[in-house]
Design a protein around this motif. Sequence first.
Motif, PDB file in Angstrom:
ATOM      1  N   GLU A 136      11.144   6.730 -10.437  1.00 62.93           N
ATOM      2  CA  GLU A 136      10.907   6.181  -9.099  1.00 62.93           C
ATOM      3  C   GLU A 136       9.445   5.757  -8.961  1.00 62.93           C
ATOM      4  N   ALA A 137       8.525   6.572  -9.476  1.00 63.99           N
ATOM      5  CA  ALA A 137       7.095   6.250  -9.402  1.00 63.99           C
ATOM      6  C   ALA A 137       6.817   4.918 -10.075  1.00 63.99           C
ATOM      7  N   ARG A 138       7.350   4.737 -11.262  1.00 64.88           N
ATOM      8  CA  ARG A 138       7.126   3.477 -11.996  1.00 64.88           C
ATOM      9  C   ARG A 138       7.697   2.294 -11.210  1.00 64.88           C
ATOM     10  N   ASN A 139       8.905   2.468 -10.675  1.00 66.28           N
ATOM     11  CA  ASN A 139       9.532   1.404  -9.899  1.00 66.28           C
ATOM     12  C   ASN A 139       8.692   1.034  -8.683  1.00 66.28           C
ATOM     13  N   LEU A 140       8.208   2.026  -7.964  1.00 65.34           N
ATOM     14  CA  LEU A 140       7.391   1.775  -6.773  1.00 65.34           C
ATOM     15  C   LEU A 140       6.101   1.040  -7.128  1.00 65.34           C
ATOM     16  N   ILE A 141       5.442   1.484  -8.185  1.00 64.46           N
ATOM     17  CA  ILE A 141       4.179   0.873  -8.588  1.00 64.46           C
ATOM     18  C   ILE A 141       4.412  -0.563  -9.062  1.00 64.46           C
ATOM     19  N   GLU A 142       5.469  -0.778  -9.825  1.00 62.24           N
ATOM     20  CA  GLU A 142       5.774  -2.140 -10.277  1.00 62.24           C
ATOM     21  C   GLU A 142       6.071  -3.066  -9.102  1.00 62.24           C
ATOM     22  N   THR A 173       0.832  -1.202   0.000  1.00 62.97           N
ATOM     23  CA  THR A 173       0.000   0.000   0.000  1.00 62.97           C
ATOM     24  C   THR A 173       0.867   1.253   0.000  1.00 62.97           C
ATOM     25  N   ALA A 174       1.905   1.285   0.811  1.00 63.60           N
ATOM     26  CA  ALA A 174       2.796   2.448   0.831  1.00 63.60           C
ATOM     27  C   ALA A 174       3.522   2.605  -0.506  1.00 63.60           C
ATOM     28  N   LEU A 175       3.966   1.483  -1.077  1.00 66.59           N
ATOM     29  CA  LEU A 175       4.616   1.535  -2.390  1.00 66.59           C
ATOM     30  C   LEU A 175       3.673   2.136  -3.426  1.00 66.59           C
ATOM     31  N   SER A 176       2.449   1.630  -3.436  1.00 67.46           N
ATOM     32  CA  SER A 176       1.455   2.074  -4.405  1.00 67.46           C
ATOM     33  C   SER A 176       1.088   3.544  -4.205  1.00 67.46           C
ATOM     34  N   GLU A 177       0.780   3.926  -2.971  1.00 65.11           N
ATOM     35  CA  GLU A 177       0.353   5.305  -2.711  1.00 65.11           C
ATOM     36  C   GLU A 177       1.458   6.315  -3.033  1.00 65.11           C
ATOM     37  N   LEU A 178       2.686   6.016  -2.609  1.00 68.07           N
ATOM     38  CA  LEU A 178       3.796   6.909  -2.910  1.00 68.07           C
ATOM     39  C   LEU A 178       4.043   6.945  -4.412  1.00 68.07           C
ATOM     40  N   GLY A 179       4.019   5.773  -5.044  1.00 69.12           N
ATOM     41  CA  GLY A 179       4.231   5.716  -6.487  1.00 69.12           C
ATOM     42  C   GLY A 179       3.210   6.522  -7.251  1.00 69.12           C
TER      43      GLY A 179
END
Length: 186
Positions: free
Chosen positions: A163-169, A145-151
């Motif tokens: 960074e956004a793409r990496n976090l969401i992936e 959830t934190a990865l997704s929300e920050l991404g």
Amino acid sequence: QISVQALVADGRLDEALTVAQAATRRYRDDPSWLITESSLLAELGRVVDSVQMIEAAIIGTTDSAGDDSALHLQLATIYRRQGDLVAAQAAARRAIELSNSDPRRRDRLVSAQLLLASILHQQGAWKESTALWREILHREPAEATALSELGYFLLESRQSLDEARNLIERAVAIDPLNNRCIVTGK
């Protein structure tokens, strides 16, 4: 709690509330039933009753910090659903404070931090919500959830797109059924 969940899924909230109330009386030392009853009351529009029930159960001693953190987390959730973000933020901060004092409650700490970050984001406090998501990820690098929300925040605000793409992936890889993650796929 399975029977309560089944009743809720069938839309039989009044019956679910009756079961939860009986369980709350029977298992007085288990705050999960009180929280379930409170959630049902709020869902049925009886928000004042829900809040009063939770506030009355908060003990406020060092020994009760674990249970009290769960109760403050419930208050934060109720206030947020009602749109009272100031009260929700205060309750979430108190849940974090109490969870920090009980190292056995790391799961509750993360839940309270995720809720607070979401509330802060709703209030437009983007720096603080971003810092909180990063703090969670520092301790729990696989927190989807934190990865997704920050991404998504970074993506939507056009900041650090790589960074956004990496976090969401990473979020999708960890929790492919997370609704927020499904939107992007891979």
